[in-house]
Design an enzyme around this catalytic site. Structure first.
Site, PDB file in Angstrom:
ATOM      1  N   GLY A  12       0.831  -1.215   0.000  1.00 53.20           N
ATOM      2  CA  GLY A  12       0.000   0.000   0.000  1.00 53.20           C
ATOM      3  C   GLY A  12       0.856   1.252   0.000  1.00 53.20           C
ATOM      4  CB  SER A  40       0.428  -8.489  -2.422  1.00 50.14           C
ATOM      5  OG  SER A  40      -0.687  -7.688  -2.691  1.00 50.14           O
ATOM      6  CB  CYS A 134      -3.752  12.310   8.851  1.00 56.76           C
ATOM      7  SG  CYS A 134      -5.370  11.923   8.240  1.00 56.76           S
ATOM      8  CB  SER A 164      -2.359  11.779  -0.050  1.00 54.95           C
ATOM      9  OG  SER A 164      -2.624  12.837   0.855  1.00 54.95           O
ATOM     10  N   GLY A 165      -5.090  11.200   1.546  1.00 58.46           N
ATOM     11  CA  GLY A 165      -5.703  10.639   2.757  1.00 58.46           C
ATOM     12  C   GLY A 165      -6.594   9.448   2.457  1.00 58.46           C
ATOM     13  CE  LYS A 225     -11.138   7.451  12.057  1.00 56.96           C
ATOM     14  NZ  LYS A 225     -10.547   7.120  10.739  1.00 56.96           N
ATOM     15  CG  HIS A 254      -5.018  15.771   4.994  1.00 58.40           C
ATOM     16  ND1 HIS A 254      -5.282  15.251   3.740  1.00 58.40           N
ATOM     17  CD2 HIS A 254      -5.214  14.750   5.848  1.00 58.40           C
ATOM     18  CE1 HIS A 254      -5.642  13.991   3.858  1.00 58.40           C
ATOM     19  NE2 HIS A 254      -5.611  13.649   5.114  1.00 58.40           N
TER      20      HIS A 254
END
Ligand code: 2RA
Length: 368
Positions: A12, A40, A134, A164-165, A225, A254
């Site tokens: 990943g 994988s 994040c 990207s998050g 969160k 972000h």
């Protein structure tokens, strides 16, 4: 002896970033296992001039592993995290699986390393360390030094979170959709299905409420969160935090907006000085030229950039303060930026994003 490592979820975006940060920081290791799903297994990676073959993650994967870095989703962490700790591994988990577990330290190395000071790598006594989300890390990297000086009473956070998050696939889709829209083609919409109800709700040239599920209280999981993790990391159940998380068409950065209300006066210059001295924080706050950190400017750098520091004029008395803090960081998945969840002893890389408004989040636990 240097520790033996395992990277769970190595194929990943974050797993790949684990490797690059381990290398960037010359993290010492005597061996490294690359673990992923059966699908994988067999893939080959060259890492630091050695060829590795990805092994299928099984219950037998953690024999003699000192540090296991997990970023393969919450269900994998829940299933294999305890197996790894029972084998004596120190697990650093990038998922949300254990973050709110009272027995598991939720750690940002620059903020609360003491929370894991009881853990000894290589002692044979396994342990779990959770990596915050994040957006939480971004916020607390710079808010914490200020909080320690003038106790934050209330924090209002708005995030503008990059593709990207949501991982590599979201980044690919943002690029693809952008091309398709510019070429007048029908845009491909596979990732953020729940937001893309029609062509008008595209990701490209658009933004939308964060794709996390919305809870009965009207907040989405990403927002809650931030609230819950801040209270755990600051060990303050009363801290008032409210958040709004938005997904924006930015590849790897972000953005957040934080308004901090303090219990005692903290003037802007002092705040700026505190931030300049904060571990992993660099202040870029050039009002004259309107220059403040930007995602493209700070990507792949290893320090925190902070800018737009100013007093909140709307607050009564002296206690208002708005932090416009930028982040940069090694681009990893996305996930709030370099704050990689990180504890100077162990490497964990989380979503790295750049935050328009907040702190840059330096989440790399790698010494080196
Ligand atoms: C996101 N922070 O950006 C979350 C998970 N990486 O979607």
């Amino acid at each position: 002896d240097a520790p033996s490592l395992a990277v769970v979820g190595v194929t990943g975006a974050v797993g790949q970033e684990f490797l690059s940060v381990l290398s960037d920081r010359n993290f010492p290791y005597r061996s490294i296992k690359m673990l992923a799903s059966k699908r994988s297994a067999g893939k080959k990676y060259t890492f630091e001039d050695n060829e590795y073959v990805v092994e299928e993650l099984t219950a037998d994967s953690f024999k003699d592993v000192d540090i296991a870095l997990f970023s393969a989703g919450g269900s994998i962490s829940k299933e294999f995290g305890p197996i790894a700790t029972n084998c004596g591994s120190v697990v650093v988990d990038n998922s949300s699986a254990f973050r709110m577990d009272d027995s598991v330290p939720l750690v940002i190395p620059e903020v609360n390393p003491d929370a894991m000071s009881h853990i000894r790598i290589g002692s044979g006594k396994g342990a779990l360390i959770a990596n915050p989300n994040c957006s939480t890390i971004i916020c607390l990297m710079a808010a914490t030094p200020l909080h320690r000086r003038a106790k934050v009473l209330r924090m209002v956070v708005s995030t503008y979170q990059a593709a990207s998050g949501a991982g590599a696939a979201a980044m690919e889709e943002l690029e693809l959709q952008t091309r398709e829209v510019l070429e007048g083609k029908r845009p491909t919409c596979k990732i953020f299905k729940q937001q893309v109800l029609s062509v008008l709700l595209l990701y490209a040239f658009n933004l939308f409420s964060h794709n996390a599920p919305v809870l009965p209280n009207g907040y989405n999981e990403e927002e809650m969160k931030l609230v819950k993790e801040t209270r755990k990391i600051w060990n303050d159940k009363d801290i008032k935090v409210t958040a709004t998380c938005i997904r924006v068409p930015v590849m790897r950065a972000h953005a957040e907006s934080v308004n901090l209300q303090f219990a005692s006066p903290l003037d802007e210059d002092e705040a700026r000085e505190i931030l300049k001295k904060a571990p992993g924080v660099v202040v870029i706050d050039d009002r004259a030229s309107n220059h403040f950190p930007t995602p493209l400017e700070v990507s792949n750098k290893d320090d925190v950039a902070v800018g737009r520091i100013r007093r909140d004029e709307s607050q009564d008395g002296n206690y208002g303060f708005i932090g416009y803090l930028c982040l940069w960081g090694p681009n990893t998945q996305g996930g709030c930026s370099k704050c990689c969840p990180d504890c100077r002893d162990v490497a964990v890389i989380q979503d790295i994003s750049f935050c328009q408004v907040n702190l840059r989040w330096k989440n790399v636990w790698l010494e080196g």
